[in-house]
Scaffold this active site. Structure first.
Site, PDB file in Angstrom:
ATOM      1  N   LYS A  35       0.823  -1.212   0.000  1.00 52.64           N
ATOM      2  CA  LYS A  35       0.000   0.000   0.000  1.00 52.64           C
ATOM      3  C   LYS A  35       0.858   1.263   0.000  1.00 52.64           C
ATOM      4  O   LYS A  35       0.649   2.173  -0.787  1.00 52.64           O
ATOM      5  CB  LYS A  35      -0.930   0.027   1.228  1.00 52.64           C
ATOM      6  CG  LYS A  35      -1.991  -1.048   1.222  1.00 52.64           C
ATOM      7  CD  LYS A  35      -2.910  -0.944   2.421  1.00 52.64           C
ATOM      8  CE  LYS A  35      -2.200  -1.092   3.751  1.00 52.64           C
ATOM      9  NZ  LYS A  35      -1.555  -2.398   3.944  1.00 52.64           N
ATOM     10  N   THR A  36       1.818   1.294   0.906  1.00 53.62           N
ATOM     11  CA  THR A  36       2.663   2.471   0.991  1.00 53.62           C
ATOM     12  C   THR A  36       3.487   2.609  -0.300  1.00 53.62           C
ATOM     13  O   THR A  36       3.684   3.707  -0.825  1.00 53.62           O
ATOM     14  CB  THR A  36       3.578   2.361   2.227  1.00 53.62           C
ATOM     15  OG1 THR A  36       2.751   2.220   3.378  1.00 53.62           O
ATOM     16  CG2 THR A  36       4.445   3.594   2.398  1.00 53.62           C
ATOM     17  N   ASP A 220      -2.005   7.799   3.594  1.00 58.73           N
ATOM     18  CA  ASP A 220      -1.593   6.453   4.031  1.00 58.73           C
ATOM     19  C   ASP A 220      -2.241   6.149   5.385  1.00 58.73           C
ATOM     20  O   ASP A 220      -2.630   7.069   6.112  1.00 58.73           O
ATOM     21  CB  ASP A 220      -0.063   6.406   4.158  1.00 58.73           C
ATOM     22  CG  ASP A 220       0.466   4.962   4.145  1.00 58.73           C
ATOM     23  OD1 ASP A 220      -0.338   4.020   4.030  1.00 58.73           O
ATOM     24  OD2 ASP A 220       1.701   4.792   4.245  1.00 58.73           O
ATOM     25  N   GLU A 221      -2.348   4.881   5.738  1.00 62.99           N
ATOM     26  CA  GLU A 221      -2.900   4.460   7.033  1.00 62.99           C
ATOM     27  C   GLU A 221      -4.248   5.122   7.299  1.00 62.99           C
ATOM     28  O   GLU A 221      -4.528   5.605   8.402  1.00 62.99           O
ATOM     29  CB  GLU A 221      -1.926   4.813   8.182  1.00 62.99           C
ATOM     30  CG  GLU A 221      -0.518   4.254   8.025  1.00 62.99           C
ATOM     31  CD  GLU A 221      -0.378   2.799   8.459  1.00 62.99           C
ATOM     32  OE1 GLU A 221      -1.403   2.182   8.821  1.00 62.99           O
ATOM     33  OE2 GLU A 221       0.748   2.281   8.395  1.00 62.99           O
ATOM     34  N   GLN A 251      -5.918  -3.307  10.461  1.00 60.18           N
ATOM     35  CA  GLN A 251      -4.830  -2.680  11.208  1.00 60.18           C
ATOM     36  C   GLN A 251      -5.270  -1.404  11.903  1.00 60.18           C
ATOM     37  O   GLN A 251      -4.441  -0.553  12.244  1.00 60.18           O
ATOM     38  CB  GLN A 251      -3.645  -2.380  10.286  1.00 60.18           C
ATOM     39  CG  GLN A 251      -2.983  -3.634   9.762  1.00 60.18           C
ATOM     40  CD  GLN A 251      -1.735  -3.309   8.954  1.00 60.18           C
ATOM     41  OE1 GLN A 251      -0.723  -2.890   9.497  1.00 60.18           O
ATOM     42  NE2 GLN A 251      -1.817  -3.480   7.654  1.00 60.18           N
ATOM     43  N   ARG A 624       4.790  -7.509  11.026  1.00 57.62           N
ATOM     44  CA  ARG A 624       6.019  -6.716  10.884  1.00 57.62           C
ATOM     45  C   ARG A 624       7.188  -7.610  10.490  1.00 57.62           C
ATOM     46  O   ARG A 624       8.222  -7.136  10.039  1.00 57.62           O
ATOM     47  CB  ARG A 624       6.397  -6.002  12.207  1.00 57.62           C
ATOM     48  CG  ARG A 624       5.433  -4.971  12.744  1.00 57.62           C
ATOM     49  CD  ARG A 624       4.972  -3.997  11.712  1.00 57.62           C
ATOM     50  NE  ARG A 624       3.692  -4.420  11.146  1.00 57.62           N
ATOM     51  CZ  ARG A 624       3.198  -3.937   9.989  1.00 57.62           C
ATOM     52  NH1 ARG A 624       3.880  -3.058   9.288  1.00 57.62           N
ATOM     53  NH2 ARG A 624       2.036  -4.351   9.519  1.00 57.62           N
TER      54      ARG A 624
END
Ligand code: ATP
Ligand code: MG
Length: 744
Positions: A35-36, A220-221, A251, A624
């Site tokens: 995504k990023t 983002d996020e 998330q 992660r």
């Protein structure tokens, strides 16, 4: 760089998102699916092929560090510096706007930013003036009220002043606080966002200017935006309909701070023409790590639902380690990190993640002892945290009244009506008479201060003297406990609502644990058996034993706090909470403290909604990891000041069992199978002078358990004995402190 290169390292779905037509889009995808990366490439693509000027791009990231990284990536993709583009967090962007348009925003030109502590102080002052009793109306609660209202976009005038006393009172504080901020030209964090929103609403031409300028918005996020942030975006995006947001409902981990997962739904309603793109291939983690993450998150209901897959290897199984206590858990982690380093890897590619800040203490101490460089990301080291320093300052003052820094730190913490002016006067008097502030305050309490202040100062002096009396007979952990309670610190932090206050209380309780497990000899012997780096003989004998145990504890704390963070370029093990790890990735990841009550946090157990947020946090933690993932827990844990026996976290059992491999430690720290005592060959009747102990004698130590005395050095107060412990191997201990119990 050629056009094709921007798209080259992308899969089809990513390419679709990056090179799609202008217009709004929602990229909804799981962790590590790029995504990023899509956001970064989209920006580069727009600049390069759509001729979009960087000047018209506004990108929102979750941290300043992420913003810097994003800019760097885009520049390297385009192979040129980009100017004029705005990339930052919501707060930093709002701040920038308000600096530029302070007049339109109704602010003073050089308005000041209030951080959380400043804000609390100001609210306190305001409540003082309103004559509100702090016992009934804690300032921290008022701060929480004010910030929550601001996060929802509400000024006092927008809140209905009904008959509810709670709301009535807090509204009154909110109003007065707002006036004080206005007068003093001060802006708190929540205010930045609220003002930036109002800037749009109240200045149509300014808004039009920015709508024209920022034709392209990217976020983002997105799953962790709150109401006011979304409202601000919504207005700026207007009907131009060219906003790309990327996020993952799985998330969303900031619900407790006002983030609204519903914003994802709201977005598709508000921008009905937007495309929704799903990315399902994960590039970050091995197959096994991914399967674990998928297995875990399917336990949540009401997800938007997505599956991740990878065409990479399954990789290693997920390792599960049961420490017999938290110290053993830390040792095991360090053992693994050392092995990782011996295998030719960098420390900075390893990360230890935990649910609660308080967990870092044991890890930090173990890292320090084994001399591994580490860095705490997004937070303070344990002994540097404000609440810990406050508690230590009380103890310093007990130890010696001349400790001026300690005096200044706590004379009005918790608040007891001794203002800055009074402290300044005390300071002046101390300087002019060349005495400690304590002495100066004592003089002033007798004469020279107005009645009310004099009482407040006298009460503080009395409190310290009383504390000393009450702790005279206490051992170190009891002393710490008494100080934490009777100084009023505990009650003070109990009033701070939400996670933050909870974390501070946990840290204070952890300080009691630190005292309970503190052994001055540990400074020498801890490493002895596990790593064999420095033997007790090499360093022994230099310890000035005249220090009291409290003094030694304070020194220990000061040293650990003073050690300082490794410099940014140093290769360091990364320590952080799972919250801070969002968006990051590491080849080697440990999730420490996988225990019920700790993670999921006990505060979340009652509420299904919060439990699901905990599970999402665990999903963030697991995802992660790139190559290796370790889950560790402790069978017993000294936490919050007492021993707890927690079951392993339910999250462990929600991971498919075939993915997990239970491991044992290779060091001496595991429980030996046999409980026989290794008796040394040394003659049995040699007495250690003046101690009543003989070589070969069986002894019991409160922490290390059973053992046999095998050697000694020094005499009297300085005497040290070497004991072979059944469970802990060999240790040198100072007899004066070790409190060894002889058994016949
Ligand atoms: P998170 O949800 O954790 O924020 P994300 O969806 O933003 O994750 P990224 O951080 O963008 O994912 O990407 C994860 C990793 O996968 C990064 O190391 C990235 O460089 C890599 N990656 C993503 N897409 C590709 C691709 N098409 N080819 C190779 N590597 C990729
Ligand atoms: Mg990301």
């Amino acid at each position: 760089m050629a056009v094709s290169n921007i798209l080259e390292s992308l899969n089809e779905a990513q390419r679709d998102a990056v090179a799609g037509p202008m217009g709004s889009a929602l990229v909804l995808a799981g962790a590590g699916s790029g995504k990023t990366r899509v956001l970064t490439h989209r920006i580069a693509w727009l600049i390069q092929t759509e001729g979009v000027s960087p000047y018209s791009i506004l990108a929102v990231t979750f941290t300043n560090k992420a913003a810097a990284e994003m800019r760097g990536r885009i520049e390297s993709l385009l192979a040129m510096p980009i100017r004029g583009m705005w990339v930052g967090t919501f707060h930093s962007i709002a701040h920038r706007l308000l600096r530029m348009h302070w007049q339109e925003a109704g602010l003073q030109q050089n308005f000041q930013i209030l951080d959380a502590d400043d804000q609390l102080r100001l609210v306190k002052r305001v409540m003082n003036i309103l004559n509100l009793d702090e016992k009934k109306w804690p300032a921290r609660q008022a701060v929480w009220f004010i910030n929550s209202q601001k996060d929802e976009g509400l000024r006092p005038k927008n809140i209905e002043d009904n008959s509810d006393l709670y709301i009535k009172t807090h509204l009154q504080v909110y109003r007065a606080y707002e006036e004080a901020c206005e007068r003093g030209g001060m802006v708190d964090f929540a205010e930045l966002l609220l003002r930036a929103h109002e800037l749009w609403l109240n200045n149509s031409s300014l808004l039009q200017h920015y709508k024209d300028r920022f034709s392209t918005l990217l976020v983002d996020e997105f799953q962790d935006t709150n109401t006011i942030q979304y409202a601000w975006l919504r207005v700026l995006a207007g009907d131009r309909d060219n906003i790309t947001v990327v996020g993952d409902d799985d998330q969303s981990i900031y619900g407790w701070r006002g983030a609204k997962i519903e914003n994802i739904q709201r977005f598709t309603n508000d921008f009905p023409n937007s495309r929704t793109i799903r990315l399902e291939q994960n590039y970050r983690s091995t197959g096994n790590i991914l399967k674990a993450a998928n297995g875990l998150i399917t336990q949540n209901v009401g997800r938007l639902g997505k599956q991740l897959w990878t065409d990479g290897n399954d990789g290693d199984l997920i390792k599960l380690y049961a420490g017999y206590n938290e110290i053993d858990e830390a040792r095991y982690i360090i053992e693994c990190v050392k092995q990782w380093s011996r295998d030719g890897n960098r420390f900075c590619d390893s990360a230890v993640l935990y649910r609660s800040n308080a967990q870092s203490r044991v890890l930090e101490e173990a890292l320090l002892r084994s001399r591994l460089p580490y860095r705490i990301y997004g937070g303070h080291r344990f002994f540097e945290r404000a609440e810990i320093r406050n508690a230590l300052a009380y103890m310093r003052l007990l130890e010696g009244r001349d400790a001026d820094a300690a005096f200044e730190r706590i004379v009005n913490t918790p608040t007891r009506g001794i203002g800055d002016r009074t402290v300044e006067e005390i300071r002046k008097l101390a300087r002019s008479k060349n005495v400690s502030m304590w002495r100066a305050a004592s003089d002033m309490a007798r004469a020279g201060l107005p009645g009310r202040t004099r009482n407040a100062v006298a009460n503080f002096l009395k409190l310290i003297n009383l504390l000393e009396e009450e702790t005279r007979e206490a051992d170190l952990p009891d002393l710490v406990e008494i100080v934490v309670e009777q100084s009023g610190l505990k009650a003070y932090y109990e009033k701070e609502r939400g996670e933050r206050g909870q974390a501070r209380l946990e840290n204070l309780a952890e300080l009691v644990t630190a005292a309970r497990t503190f052994d001055p000899d540990d400074e020498f012997v801890f490493d002895d058996d596990a790593f064999g780096e420095q033997s007790a003989e090499q360093v022994g004998g230099s310890e000035p034993v005249e220090l009291s145990l409290l003094e030694q504890f304070l020194n220990h704390a000061a040293l650990e706090a003073g050690e300082g963070q490794g410099d940014p370029n140093q290769d360091c093990v990364q320590l952080m909470t799972m919250h801070s790890a969002k968006g990051l990735e590491f080849p080697l990841v440990f999730l420490a403290g996988m225990e019920e009550g700790l993670f999921p946090h006990r505060m979340s157990l009652e509420e299904p909604g919060r439990l699901e947020e905990e599970r999402r946090l665990c999903y963030v933690g697991v995802t992660r990891a790139m190559k290796q993932l370790y889950l560790t827990y402790a069978e017993t844990r000294r936490m919050h000041g007492s021993d707890t026996y927690n079951r392993p976290s339910r999250f462990v059992s929600e991971i498919p069992v075939e993915l997990i491999q239970e491991v044992r430690s290779q060091s001496l720290t595991v429980r030996p199978a046999s409980r026989s005592i290794r008796v040394s060959s040394i003659g049995k009747d040699v007495e250690v002078e003046g101690t009543g102990l003989r070589l070969g004698q069986n002894v019991i130590h409160a922490k290390f358990g059973e053992g046999v005395v095998v050697n000694y050095e020094g005499e009297g107060k300085q005497a040290r004995v070497q004991v072979n412990f059944v469970n802990e191997g060999s240790k040198w201990l100072m007899i004066a402190y070790a409190k060894l119990e002889s058994v016949s």
